[in-house]
Design a protein around this motif. Structure first.
Motif, PDB file in Angstrom:
ATOM      1  N   LYS A 151     -16.173  -5.462   5.218  1.00  0.00           N
ATOM      2  CA  LYS A 151     -16.120  -5.370   6.682  1.00  0.00           C
ATOM      3  C   LYS A 151     -16.176  -6.757   7.322  1.00  0.00           C
ATOM      4  N   ARG A 152     -17.036  -7.622   6.798  1.00  0.00           N
ATOM      5  CA  ARG A 152     -17.162  -8.970   7.348  1.00  0.00           C
ATOM      6  C   ARG A 152     -15.950  -9.836   7.006  1.00  0.00           C
ATOM      7  N   MET A 153     -15.280  -9.539   5.886  1.00  0.00           N
ATOM      8  CA  MET A 153     -14.078 -10.287   5.521  1.00  0.00           C
ATOM      9  C   MET A 153     -12.982 -10.073   6.569  1.00  0.00           C
ATOM     10  N   THR A 154     -12.902  -8.887   7.137  1.00  0.00           N
ATOM     11  CA  THR A 154     -11.902  -8.654   8.185  1.00  0.00           C
ATOM     12  C   THR A 154     -12.256  -9.441   9.446  1.00  0.00           C
ATOM     13  N   VAL A 155     -13.547  -9.567   9.744  1.00  0.00           N
ATOM     14  CA  VAL A 155     -13.967 -10.338  10.912  1.00  0.00           C
ATOM     15  C   VAL A 155     -13.607 -11.816  10.741  1.00  0.00           C
ATOM     16  N   TYR A 156     -13.820 -12.340   9.542  1.00  0.00           N
ATOM     17  CA  TYR A 156     -13.520 -13.749   9.256  1.00  0.00           C
ATOM     18  C   TYR A 156     -12.050 -13.971   8.904  1.00  0.00           C
ATOM     19  N   ARG A 157     -11.251 -12.922   8.941  1.00  0.00           N
ATOM     20  CA  ARG A 157      -9.820 -12.977   8.602  1.00  0.00           C
ATOM     21  C   ARG A 157      -9.600 -13.540   7.202  1.00  0.00           C
ATOM     22  N   ILE A 158     -10.344 -12.987   6.237  1.00  0.00           N
ATOM     23  CA  ILE A 158     -10.227 -13.393   4.848  1.00  0.00           C
ATOM     24  C   ILE A 158      -9.444 -12.320   4.109  1.00  0.00           C
ATOM     25  N   ASP A 159      -8.415 -12.750   3.415  1.00  0.00           N
ATOM     26  CA  ASP A 159      -7.615 -11.837   2.604  1.00  0.00           C
ATOM     27  C   ASP A 159      -8.374 -11.580   1.306  1.00  0.00           C
ATOM     28  N   GLY A 160      -8.570 -10.314   0.965  1.00  0.00           N
ATOM     29  CA  GLY A 160      -9.280 -10.002  -0.266  1.00  0.00           C
ATOM     30  C   GLY A 160      -9.693  -8.551  -0.307  1.00  0.00           C
ATOM     31  N   GLY A 161     -10.474  -8.233  -1.315  1.00  0.00           N
ATOM     32  CA  GLY A 161     -10.951  -6.877  -1.491  1.00  0.00           C
ATOM     33  C   GLY A 161     -11.518  -6.679  -2.878  1.00  0.00           C
ATOM     34  N   SER A 162     -11.598  -5.421  -3.293  1.00  0.00           N
ATOM     35  CA  SER A 162     -12.194  -5.110  -4.586  1.00  0.00           C
ATOM     36  C   SER A 162     -11.156  -4.979  -5.690  1.00  0.00           C
ATOM     37  N   SER A 163      -9.888  -5.214  -5.382  1.00  0.00           N
ATOM     38  CA  SER A 163      -8.857  -5.207  -6.422  1.00  0.00           C
ATOM     39  C   SER A 163      -8.129  -6.550  -6.405  1.00  0.00           C
ATOM     40  N   ALA A 164      -7.795  -7.033  -7.585  1.00  0.00           N
ATOM     41  CA  ALA A 164      -7.177  -8.344  -7.725  1.00  0.00           C
ATOM     42  C   ALA A 164      -5.733  -8.328  -7.243  1.00  0.00           C
ATOM     43  N   ASP A 165      -5.287  -9.473  -6.738  1.00  0.00           N
ATOM     44  CA  ASP A 165      -3.899  -9.657  -6.334  1.00  0.00           C
ATOM     45  C   ASP A 165      -3.263 -10.623  -7.333  1.00  0.00           C
ATOM     46  N   PRO A 166      -2.401 -10.111  -8.243  1.00  0.00           N
ATOM     47  CA  PRO A 166      -1.832 -10.974  -9.284  1.00  0.00           C
ATOM     48  C   PRO A 166      -1.041 -12.161  -8.724  1.00  0.00           C
ATOM     49  N   ALA A 167      -0.446 -12.023  -7.561  1.00  0.00           N
ATOM     50  CA  ALA A 167       0.338 -13.113  -6.982  1.00  0.00           C
ATOM     51  C   ALA A 167      -0.547 -14.284  -6.550  1.00  0.00           C
ATOM     52  N   LYS A 168      -1.825 -14.015  -6.294  1.00  0.00           N
ATOM     53  CA  LYS A 168      -2.739 -15.058  -5.806  1.00  0.00           C
ATOM     54  C   LYS A 168      -3.825 -15.392  -6.823  1.00  0.00           C
ATOM     55  N   GLN A 169      -3.579 -15.084  -8.099  1.00  0.00           N
ATOM     56  CA  GLN A 169      -4.597 -15.252  -9.127  1.00  0.00           C
ATOM     57  C   GLN A 169      -5.060 -16.707  -9.266  1.00  0.00           C
ATOM     58  N   ALA A 170      -4.160 -17.656  -9.108  1.00  0.00           N
ATOM     59  CA  ALA A 170      -4.514 -19.072  -9.272  1.00  0.00           C
ATOM     60  C   ALA A 170      -5.369 -19.599  -8.126  1.00  0.00           C
ATOM     61  N   SER A 171      -5.397 -18.915  -6.996  1.00  0.00           N
ATOM     62  CA  SER A 171      -6.170 -19.384  -5.845  1.00  0.00           C
ATOM     63  C   SER A 171      -7.188 -18.342  -5.379  1.00  0.00           C
ATOM     64  N   THR A 172      -7.732 -17.587  -6.330  1.00  0.00           N
ATOM     65  CA  THR A 172      -8.687 -16.521  -6.013  1.00  0.00           C
ATOM     66  C   THR A 172     -10.111 -16.949  -6.335  1.00  0.00           C
ATOM     67  N   ILE A 173     -11.007 -16.713  -5.398  1.00  0.00           N
ATOM     68  CA  ILE A 173     -12.441 -16.861  -5.643  1.00  0.00           C
ATOM     69  C   ILE A 173     -12.967 -15.460  -5.929  1.00  0.00           C
ATOM     70  N   THR A 174     -13.749 -15.323  -6.998  1.00  0.00           N
ATOM     71  CA  THR A 174     -14.320 -14.024  -7.365  1.00  0.00           C
ATOM     72  C   THR A 174     -15.818 -14.040  -7.113  1.00  0.00           C
ATOM     73  N   ILE A 175     -16.292 -13.014  -6.425  1.00  0.00           N
ATOM     74  CA  ILE A 175     -17.729 -12.833  -6.209  1.00  0.00           C
ATOM     75  C   ILE A 175     -18.163 -11.639  -7.044  1.00  0.00           C
ATOM     76  N   GLN A 176     -19.081 -11.868  -7.974  1.00  0.00           N
ATOM     77  CA  GLN A 176     -19.606 -10.800  -8.814  1.00  0.00           C
ATOM     78  C   GLN A 176     -21.017 -10.485  -8.326  1.00  0.00           C
ATOM     79  N   LEU A 177     -21.144  -9.357  -7.637  1.00  0.00           N
ATOM     80  CA  LEU A 177     -22.425  -8.958  -7.061  1.00  0.00           C
ATOM     81  C   LEU A 177     -23.280  -8.232  -8.088  1.00  0.00           C
ATOM     82  N   GLU A 178     -24.542  -8.588  -8.145  1.00  0.00           N
ATOM     83  CA  GLU A 178     -25.494  -7.845  -8.960  1.00  0.00           C
ATOM     84  C   GLU A 178     -26.092  -6.755  -8.073  1.00  0.00           C
TER      85      GLU A 178
END
Length: 172
Positions: A57-84
């Motif tokens: 929800k906050r990613m949409t506010v900050y206009r950040i492209d992303g989500g819970s599924s990977a985008d293969p086209a943007k794999q080289a420029s992806t930051i991954t957050i692994q939540l515990e």
């Protein structure tokens, strides 16, 4: 006289600018992610976890492209957050004269790992704290209030995660 006023205004602007520059103040940019990244991938043990939803929800506010599924086209420029898994604890702050609990401190613990595009990982944790007043005579109202407070704590945690990303990348 007019010349003196103009010089005084110019000196005031100059001194203010120098003071702000010397203390390290800078305007906050509109981009929350580092400049060489395009996508934010959020991973958790349960994709329906409440913190994952708050983060998306906050990613949409900050206009950040992303989500819970990977985008293969943007794999080289992806930051991954692994939540515990999130942790919620409470600490007793005060009691009524009758011995019933009057006030708690809610402690919402967040632990996550950020994996940057170059493969380097950084583990981070923080806590969000809130005071919560309990009233045993109004159980239903207080349980709704507790849910609202927890929701606000999750949104604050999501905001903090997003704000820390750029500084974590710069500091590694």
């Amino acid at each position: 006289m007019r010349h003196f006023t103009m010089i005084r205004q110019l000196l005031t602007v100059l001194i203010t600018t120098l003071a702000l520059a010397s203390c390290g103040f800078h305007l906050r940019s509109d981009k929350a992610l580092p400049s060489n990244t395009d996508y934010l991938l959020v991973q958790a043990s349960s994709q329906s976890a409440l913190l994952v939803r708050a983060l998306e929800k906050r990613m949409t506010v900050y206009r950040i492209d992303g989500g819970s599924s990977a985008d293969p086209a943007k794999q080289a420029s992806t930051i991954t957050i692994q939540l515990e898994p999130e942790q919620l604890n409470r600490r007793l702050l005060s009691v009524f004269a009758t011995g019933q609990v009057a006030e708690y401190e809610l402690i919402y613990g967040v632990r996550y790992t950020v994996v940057f595009p170059d493969g380097e990982a950084l583990k981070t944790s923080f806590e969000v704290l809130r005071e919560y007043q309990d009233d045993p005579d109004q159980v239903l109202a207080k349980s709704r209030e507790l849910n609202l407070v927890l929701s606000e704590m999750r949104l604050e945690a999501a905001d903090r995660i997003i704000r820390l990303l750029s500084s974590q990348y710069a500091g590694k």
